[in-house]
Design a protein around this motif. Sequence first.
Motif, PDB file in Angstrom:
ATOM      1  N   THR A 143      11.685  38.099 -13.365  1.00  0.00           N
ATOM      2  CA  THR A 143      10.805  38.349 -12.222  1.00  0.00           C
ATOM      3  C   THR A 143       9.793  37.227 -12.015  1.00  0.00           C
ATOM      4  O   THR A 143       9.187  36.725 -12.968  1.00  0.00           O
ATOM      5  N   VAL A 144       9.595  36.856 -10.760  1.00  0.00           N
ATOM      6  CA  VAL A 144       8.473  35.996 -10.371  1.00  0.00           C
ATOM      7  C   VAL A 144       7.702  36.742  -9.293  1.00  0.00           C
ATOM      8  O   VAL A 144       8.249  37.068  -8.235  1.00  0.00           O
ATOM      9  N   LEU A 145       6.439  37.022  -9.578  1.00  0.00           N
ATOM     10  CA  LEU A 145       5.605  37.766  -8.646  1.00  0.00           C
ATOM     11  C   LEU A 145       4.893  36.811  -7.691  1.00  0.00           C
ATOM     12  O   LEU A 145       4.629  35.652  -8.030  1.00  0.00           O
ATOM     13  N   PRO A 146       4.541  37.280  -6.498  1.00  0.00           N
ATOM     14  CA  PRO A 146       3.785  36.427  -5.564  1.00  0.00           C
ATOM     15  C   PRO A 146       2.451  35.950  -6.141  1.00  0.00           C
ATOM     16  O   PRO A 146       1.935  34.904  -5.746  1.00  0.00           O
ATOM     17  N   THR A 147       1.918  36.715  -7.083  1.00  0.00           N
ATOM     18  CA  THR A 147       0.625  36.361  -7.687  1.00  0.00           C
ATOM     19  C   THR A 147       0.749  35.415  -8.877  1.00  0.00           C
ATOM     20  O   THR A 147      -0.262  34.966  -9.417  1.00  0.00           O
ATOM     21  N   ASP A 148       1.961  35.108  -9.307  1.00  0.00           N
ATOM     22  CA  ASP A 148       2.149  34.254 -10.482  1.00  0.00           C
ATOM     23  C   ASP A 148       1.776  32.802 -10.195  1.00  0.00           C
ATOM     24  O   ASP A 148       2.043  32.284  -9.095  1.00  0.00           O
ATOM     25  N   GLN A 149       1.194  32.166 -11.193  1.00  0.00           N
ATOM     26  CA  GLN A 149       1.040  30.713 -11.163  1.00  0.00           C
ATOM     27  C   GLN A 149       2.362  30.130 -11.677  1.00  0.00           C
ATOM     28  O   GLN A 149       2.729  30.335 -12.823  1.00  0.00           O
ATOM     29  N   VAL A 150       3.058  29.420 -10.849  1.00  0.00           N
ATOM     30  CA  VAL A 150       4.400  28.952 -11.183  1.00  0.00           C
ATOM     31  C   VAL A 150       4.366  27.473 -11.558  1.00  0.00           C
ATOM     32  O   VAL A 150       4.060  26.623 -10.724  1.00  0.00           O
ATOM     33  N   PHE A 151       4.672  27.188 -12.818  1.00  0.00           N
ATOM     34  CA  PHE A 151       4.850  25.810 -13.257  1.00  0.00           C
ATOM     35  C   PHE A 151       6.279  25.351 -12.966  1.00  0.00           C
ATOM     36  O   PHE A 151       6.507  24.227 -12.540  1.00  0.00           O
ATOM     37  N   THR A 152       7.241  26.231 -13.230  1.00  0.00           N
ATOM     38  CA  THR A 152       8.647  25.980 -12.942  1.00  0.00           C
ATOM     39  C   THR A 152       9.283  27.275 -12.478  1.00  0.00           C
ATOM     40  O   THR A 152       9.214  28.280 -13.202  1.00  0.00           O
TER      41      THR A 152
END
Length: 291
Positions: A267-276
């Motif tokens: 899962t990737v949430l809209p609130t996540d800080q995404v490095f990759t």
Amino acid sequence: MSDFEHVFEKPPEGAAADWTIPQNWAAYTEVEHQTWDTLYARQMKILPGRACDAFMRGLDALDLNAGGIPDFDVINPKLQAMTGWTVVCVPGLVPDEVFFDHLANRRFVSGQFIRKPDQLDYLQEPDIFHDVFGHVPMLTDPDFAAYMEAYGKGGQRAAGLGMLPNLARLYWYTVEFGLMKEADGLRIYGAGIVSSATESVFALDDPSPNRLGFDLERVMRTLYRIDDFQQVYFVIDSLEALKDETLKDFGPVYAALKGKDGLAIETVLPTDQVFTRGTQAYAQRGGRFAA
């Protein structure tokens, strides 16, 4: 758990009430010492520039390459002088309450056995190489040492609140499989990565996994699997920041988590800080070191 040989329901013969046993360093065979040396040399070809500064400093401070499996009677005085921690031997996986009590009192539990020469590339059950090479160098860092003590105390509380699964996810995604930001980029500090030749490369270089910013509640909701490379890694800002997160009252976090389902690993949430944002290609190919 079915793959684990060293699992006990009560302290086996020869173990103390707190499950500790003598290391009996003199009983290790030459083959076992050679296995340690082989694993150590292999990791040291990979980890410089990948492992965090605190881990590399800890390796040097404890001299874990003195020749063969480290003798706890030799490394414990050094470790205790730096952060008050010691390493104690246990026969295998211990009950949660025993594990937490040792951590809360700055004792890190280590298995006594080492993997066989034909198990160099993968061993699901933690052995002394994973426990000592992977975990103990980080305990020379004051911030990480404080984090681990706080985790032990937090575990005792979580057990009474029925929140152990959530707390276990925090341990998994930090102590075992954590990444951190350093000046030159992302670095490894999790023991499950630094003790694995293949995951030391996969965790930083492979396009498959997600690498997301650490958020305490988010991490405590995220499911994990124990038998393969990770599909997500969480990135802390620093060991001091990790310590500060743990010294907070978890009560409000536990209250917020009550009734919430676990999050799927990918899962990737809209609130996540995404490095990759990973491709998840490795998992889609079936994992377990798929080509």
